[in-house]
Scaffold this active site. Structure first.
Site, PDB file in Angstrom:
ATOM      1  N   LYS A 260      85.732  59.927  33.236  1.00 22.33           N
ATOM      2  CA  LYS A 260      86.315  58.611  32.956  1.00 22.33           C
ATOM      3  C   LYS A 260      87.293  58.228  34.064  1.00 22.33           C
ATOM      4  O   LYS A 260      87.852  59.106  34.716  1.00 22.33           O
ATOM      5  CB  LYS A 260      87.091  58.674  31.633  1.00 22.33           C
ATOM      6  N   ARG A 334      77.917  61.191  20.090  1.00 21.86           N
ATOM      7  CA  ARG A 334      76.623  61.226  19.394  1.00 21.86           C
ATOM      8  C   ARG A 334      75.942  62.584  19.546  1.00 21.86           C
ATOM      9  O   ARG A 334      75.178  63.001  18.691  1.00 21.86           O
ATOM     10  CB  ARG A 334      75.749  60.075  19.914  1.00 21.86           C
TER      11      ARG A 334
HETATM   12  N1  BES Z   1      85.337  58.289  23.022  1.00 22.52           N
HETATM   13  C1  BES Z   1      84.609  57.343  23.765  1.00 22.52           C
HETATM   14  C2  BES Z   1      84.667  55.957  23.157  1.00 22.52           C
HETATM   15  C3  BES Z   1      85.956  55.220  23.395  1.00 22.52           C
HETATM   16  C4  BES Z   1      86.226  54.640  24.612  1.00 22.52           C
HETATM   17  C5  BES Z   1      86.846  55.046  22.365  1.00 22.52           C
HETATM   18  C6  BES Z   1      87.398  53.937  24.794  1.00 22.52           C
HETATM   19  C7  BES Z   1      87.993  54.330  22.545  1.00 22.52           C
HETATM   20  C8  BES Z   1      88.288  53.792  23.761  1.00 22.52           C
HETATM   21  C9  BES Z   1      83.133  57.757  23.837  1.00 22.52           C
HETATM   22  O1  BES Z   1      82.903  59.106  23.878  1.00 22.52           O
HETATM   23  C10 BES Z   1      82.593  57.172  25.086  1.00 22.52           C
HETATM   24  O2  BES Z   1      83.020  57.580  26.141  1.00 22.52           O
HETATM   25  N2  BES Z   1      81.682  56.224  24.958  1.00 22.52           N
HETATM   26  C11 BES Z   1      81.126  55.572  26.089  1.00 22.52           C
HETATM   27  C12 BES Z   1      79.648  55.463  25.864  1.00 22.52           C
HETATM   28  C13 BES Z   1      78.877  55.053  27.096  1.00 22.52           C
HETATM   29  C14 BES Z   1      78.914  56.134  28.132  1.00 22.52           C
HETATM   30  C15 BES Z   1      77.454  54.750  26.685  1.00 22.52           C
HETATM   31  C16 BES Z   1      81.762  54.203  26.208  1.00 22.52           C
HETATM   32  O3  BES Z   1      82.031  53.575  25.174  1.00 22.52           O
HETATM   33  O4  BES Z   1      82.029  53.779  27.322  1.00 22.52           O
HETATM   34 MN    MN Z   2      83.011  59.862  25.876  1.00 16.18          MN
END
Ligand code: BES
Ligand code: MN
Ligand code: ZN
Length: 475
Positions: A260, A334
């Site tokens: 990230k 997931r």
């Molecule tokens: N934990 C995150 C989702 C999230 C992101 C929650 C920001 C709260 C704030 C999840 O694991 C994630 O990283 N999801 C990605 C999915 C994508 C790679 C398809 C996202 O939402 O960017």
């Molecule tokens: Mn994630």
């Protein structure tokens, strides 16, 4: 903070503070209070407050006037009123208070008493700063007296139980990720089990391996923290099929090899709020001694980049037998949930609800107001909507048509773990739907509602009120 029911008129209360509600359209029936409102040019706008000293006709030392705005007072506005009442009392260091009963649209006295206890107790939550000894203050709100026509003690106890559940959820969420590891969550579950006489089972990595949970384990591989699969069982309704709650427990989500961006990454310590919310709900239900069978399942892992972490392009086989091409290691929620959801089949559940901070996309879609809900059972969604409305912890439904599922196609496995930029919340749910065909299931995406950022940074305790209310509504 303790709650008491009183049948005595509030002006007879001789403690620290009496609350007097004032609405805009009805001029105050209490002439003395009205004189003060005129004197202070106080307009009883919704959730406005005015602290008065000694008022003629009241035995208490002070009177707190709280504005109700225009009637009828909705449930939502009543919660706002309670929150400002709470902050007014804490800023003027009131130790005990009496609150009169007011009318709330579409609510009975039971709802009012339970909600008042829940909100005031939850507002008193304080973050434990790590290693900081805070002087215990002797001026905190100790006693809240609620005027009641009936015996509201039972309702108050329910509200307090929900607030206690929320406190556990908030504590776990707010803890730093170097403390709140998968092992820490497993220990927290074990002490819940001890305190409330629950069955607790914790699967180690080797046991998960034997079960074929390669998808879950692939997320944890890059972390030095061992993964745990935690389950707690509360049995208080004979042989009835249980409600199963599954909570995403990523104790820190760095994104893994699909790292990230740095800004705000600390907030990914909240990626275990689904887990925290199911443990909090378990605590609330057990404290109420509710006649239900409830199971909570928590896949707990840390998602880190490392030489042995999984990489984009890896293919893993889940416990269900279906294979997954991991195109993005940041879509890890997931990957752990799918194996946990397959594991749930062994409980022969009545319903399974998973709760997860699953997608950033749900924050874009719904903001921080509603949680997103998707399901293979419309009657379950309808029930969740009703319970959410009642608990004032609401959900908003998103679709789950098969057209979205097509986006998960992979050339190298049964499915990919991402569906592209469009409808990210829905394609995440479509992924989970492939693992929940054998039972009635709903998925609640709480990425927007589980915590607040900025100066109010902290866990909210949501969706404990929703989940608890839903379970209570099934009894
Ligand atoms: N934990 C995150 C989702 C999230 C992101 C929650 C920001 C709260 C704030 C999840 O694991 C994630 O990283 N999801 C990605 C999915 C994508 C790679 C398809 C996202 O939402 O960017
Ligand atoms: Mn994630
Ligand atoms: Zn995540």
């Amino acid at each position: 903070m303790e709650f008491f029911v009183t049948h005595q008129a509030v002006d007879h209360y001789s403690g620290d503070c009496s609350v007097a509600f004032a609405s805009k359209d009805k001029s105050n029936d209490n002439r003395i209070i009205q004189t003060y409102l005129d004197l202070h040019r106080f307009e009883p706008k919704l959730a406005s407050t005015l602290m008065l000293g000694k008022v003629e006709g009241y035995k208490s030392k002070r009177v707190l006037v709280v504005g109700l705005g225009e009637s009828p007072l909705t449930k939502k506005n009543f919660i706002k009123v309670l929150k400002s009442l709470s902050s007014a009392m804490s800023s003027s260091k009131v130790k005990n208070v009496v609150i009169p009963l007011i009318e709330v649209e579409d609510a009975n006295e039971a709802w009012i008493q339970a909600s008042t206890a829940r909100v005031l107790k939850n507002e008193s939550y304080k973050v434990n700063k790590v290693g900081v000894k805070e002087e215990p203050s002797d001026i905190v709100l100790e006693a809240v007296n609620l005027y009641s026509k009936n015996n509201g003690a039972n309702e108050i106890q329910k509200g307090v139980a929900i607030a206690n559940g929320m406190a556990l959820t908030r504590e776990l969420g707010d803890l730093p990720p170097n403390i709140c590891t998968p092992t820490y969550i497993a220990d927290a579950a074990q002490s819940l089990a001890k305190n409330y006489d629950l069955e607790c089972e914790i699967l180690e990595e080797s046991e998960m391996e034997s079960l074929g949970m390669n998808s879950l384990l692939s997320v944890s591989r890059g972390s030095s923290q061992p993964a745990k699969l935690i389950s707690l069982k509360y049995s208080n309704n004979g042989n009835a099929a249980p409600i199963v709650l599954v909570g995403k427990g990523v104790t820190f989500d760095s994104g893994g090899i699909s790292l990230k961006p740095g800004s705000g990454m600390d907030e990914m310590k909240y990626d275990m709020c689904g887990a925290a919310s199911v443990l909090g709900s378990m605590r609330a239900i057990a404290e109420m001694n509710l006649k239900v069978n409830l199971v909570v399942v928590v896949p707990a892992v840390e998602n880190m980049p490392a030489h042995n972490a999984s990489r984009p392009g890896d293919v893993v086989k889940s416990m269900s037998g279906q294979t997954i091409e991991i195109l993005n290691t940041d879509a890890e929620g997931r990957l752990i949930l799918c194996d946990a959801l397959t594991y749930c089949e062994k409980y022969k559940p009545k319903t399974v609800i998973d709760i997860a901070t699953l997608t950033g996309a749900v924050i874009i879609a719904l903001g921080k107001h509603h949680s997103g809900v998707m399901s293979n059972d419309q009657s379950l969604v309808d029930a969740l909507k009703v319970s959410g409305e009642s608990a004032q912890d609401t959900v908003w439904q998103l679709p789950l048509d098969e057209e979205y599922d097509d986006l998960l196609k992979s050339n190298f496995a049964d499915m990919a773990n991402i569906g592209g930029r469009e409808a990210g919340t829905v394609t995440a749910a479509c992924f989970l739907a492939r693992y929940t065909k054998k039972y009635s299931w709903a998925h609640i995406d709480i990425a927007g509602t589980a915590w607040l950022g900025g100066s109010k940074k902290g866990a909210t305790g949501r969706p404990v009120p929703l989940l608890t209310q839903y379970i209570m509504d099934q009894v």
